[in-house]
Design a protein around this motif. Structure first.
Motif, short mmCIF file in Angstrom:
data_model
loop_
_atom_site.label_atom_id
_atom_site.label_comp_id
_atom_site.label_asym_id
_atom_site.label_seq_id
_atom_site.Cartn_x
_atom_site.Cartn_y
_atom_site.Cartn_z
N THR A 1 4.08 1.67 -0.98
CA THR A 1 5.06 1.85 -2.05
C THR A 1 4.60 2.89 -3.07
OG1 THR A 1 5.58 -0.47 -1.81
CG2 THR A 1 6.54 0.65 -3.68
N GLY A 2 3.35 2.77 -3.48
CA GLY A 2 2.83 3.69 -4.48
C GLY A 2 2.91 5.12 -4.03
N PHE A 3 2.61 5.35 -2.76
CA PHE A 3 2.66 6.72 -2.26
C PHE A 3 4.09 7.23 -2.19
CE2 PHE A 3 -1.44 5.31 -0.83
CZ PHE A 3 -2.22 6.40 -1.15
N ARG A 4 5.00 6.32 -1.90
CA ARG A 4 6.39 6.75 -1.87
C ARG A 4 6.85 7.12 -3.27
NH1 ARG A 4 9.36 2.05 0.56
NH2 ARG A 4 11.17 3.38 0.32
N LEU A 5 6.28 6.45 -4.25
CA LEU A 5 6.60 6.77 -5.64
C LEU A 5 6.14 8.20 -5.97
CD1 LEU A 5 7.95 5.04 -7.72
CD2 LEU A 5 5.73 4.30 -8.53
N ALA A 6 5.11 8.65 -5.30
CA ALA A 6 4.63 10.01 -5.53
C ALA A 6 5.32 11.00 -4.60
CB ALA A 6 3.13 10.08 -5.35
N GLY A 7 6.26 10.52 -3.81
CA GLY A 7 7.08 11.45 -3.04
C GLY A 7 6.75 11.54 -1.56
N VAL A 8 5.86 10.69 -1.06
CA VAL A 8 5.53 10.76 0.36
C VAL A 8 6.69 10.20 1.19
CG1 VAL A 8 3.99 9.89 2.15
CG2 VAL A 8 3.06 10.61 -0.03
N ARG A 9 7.15 11.00 2.15
CA ARG A 9 8.32 10.59 2.94
C ARG A 9 7.94 9.86 4.22
NH1 ARG A 9 12.40 15.35 4.12
NH2 ARG A 9 10.44 16.25 4.81
N ILE B 1 0.19 0.69 -10.48
CA ILE B 1 1.35 0.17 -9.76
C ILE B 1 1.41 -1.36 -9.87
CG2 ILE B 1 0.43 -0.13 -7.42
CD1 ILE B 1 3.10 1.29 -6.56
N GLU C 1 12.01 14.93 -3.82
CA GLU C 1 10.99 15.96 -3.55
C GLU C 1 9.79 15.30 -2.88
OE1 GLU C 1 11.12 19.12 -4.18
OE2 GLU C 1 13.01 19.19 -5.32
N TYR D 1 -0.33 8.02 -8.81
CA TYR D 1 -0.31 8.27 -7.38
C TYR D 1 -0.27 9.76 -7.07
CZ TYR D 1 -0.59 3.74 -5.27
OH TYR D 1 -1.07 2.55 -4.83
N PHE E 1 0.83 -1.21 0.00
CA PHE E 1 0.00 0.00 0.00
C PHE E 1 0.86 1.25 0.00
CE2 PHE E 1 -2.61 3.13 2.41
CZ PHE E 1 -3.70 3.18 1.56
#
Lengths: 107, 231
Positions: A15-23, B65, B86, B135, A13
């Motif tokens: 990984t996708g958000f990390r791909l969008a830059g969520v730290r 994904i 970023e 995403y 779940f």
């Protein structure tokens, strides 16, 4: 003050958000959800730098009652759940209580 | 019911003042409640739109994904995800709806161009880019949903407290005040009747006394007349 988005859930779940830059994210494998999810959510709720917590709707089931209530009623940060359709995240119950009518009935 | 009220005129006036104030407060709060519910209905429509957008974009993002994972392997996707530099930032401002402060969330750096993403373009495939795109869109929708849902939560809280106040005034405070008022009024009337009765009694007594005194006087005068006649 600038804030960030936090994601809690299984590694798939997040990984996708990390791909969008969520730290800020907390990986909790499916097998450990009952034990570890509470702590992860509490930590996120206490983190001042997080403005929005993203979780999967199914994961709410793994939370203990108190933490779940805290998360559902929290405004800062606010929790957004995915995959649960309209009225997820306790909002529907709250509407029923405050207005007296179930306004989110799905047609 | 009326328990610790003193049945005095002053207390009556005080209660009347309170009834006046409570009635006015009740009307105002009722209006506030109705206004809030109307505002809430507007937001609710908005929220339902945002929610369905959110669910759609979540499905799309998951699909993207999963494709990336299937084609490029989990490790590649994770590697790309770990390389991101970023990160989206949120700034919150507040807006006032009928006395309820609701947040307005603004975001920056959600949408990123290919070169801003941080992972190497050569090493990754287009599918990872697509997943990242999907995403990013999802996050935009999440931010919208968060804004609307926070507003809803806050308004619901306010509606609940206002409703509770209206009901407390309508079903507890005002009836109690009216009870007290009636109690004092009746008590005062009772006192008035007692007072009149007492006055009547006193008057009768006085008249009796006067009559007795007059009789005595008459008797004395007659006696005196009889004595002088004897002489």
């Amino acid at each position: 003050m600038s804030q960030e988005i936090g994601v809690i859930g299984s590694p798939d779940f997040t990984t996708g958000f990390r791909l969008a830059g969520v730290r800020k994210f907390a990986d909790v494998p499916d097998a450990d959800k009952d034990e570890e999810l509470d702590a992860a959510v509490e930590e996120m709720l206490d983190d001042e730098e997080i403005g929005i917590i993203v979780m999967h709707d199914d994961d709410l089931e793994h939370l203990s009652r108190g933490v779940r209530k805290d998360a559902e009623t929290s405004v800062e940060p606010v929790m957004v759940t995915l995959g649960g359709g309209t009225g997820s995240g306790g909002l529907r119950d709250q509407i029923k209580r405050a207005i007296g009518i179930d306004l989110m009935e799905e047609d | 019911m009326a328990k610790d009220v003193k049945p005095t005129r002053k207390e009556l006036m005080r209660i009347e003042d309170r009834i006046d104030l409570s009635e006015r407060g009740h009307d105002t709060l009722e209006k506030k409640r109705d206004g809030l519910i109307m505002e809430f209905m507007d937001i609710l429509d908005q929220a339902q739109d945002v929610r369905s957008d959110l669910d759609d974009s979540y499905d799309r993002a998951q699909h993207a994904i999963n494709m990336a994972r299937a084609m490029d392997g989990d490790v590649a996707v994770r590697g790309a995800a770990a390389a991101l530099k970023e990160h989206p930032e949120l700034t919150t401002q507040s807006k006032n709806i009928m006395g309820v402060v609701v947040p307005q969330i603004e975001s920056s750096k959600v949408r990123k161009s290919l070169d801003e993403r941080g992972y190497g373009v050569m090493g990754t495939s287009a599918r990872i880019d697509e997943a990242a795109d999907a995403y990013e869109e999802l996050i935009e929708n999440i931010i919208l949903a968060a804004e609307v849902e926070t507003a809803m939560k806050k308004m619901l809280e306010e509606i609940e407290t206002t409703k509770r106040r209206v009901n407390a005034l309508e079903f507890k405070l005002l009836p109690d005040l009216y009870d007290n008022k009636e109690y004092i009024e009746q008590k005062l009337e009772e006192q008035e009747r007692e007072e009149i009765f007492r006055m009547k009694k006193i008057k009768n007594k006085k008249e009796e006394e006067e009559a007795a005194a007059r009789e005595e006087e008459n008797a004395e005068a007659e006696e005196a007349a009889a004595v002088t006649a004897d002489d």
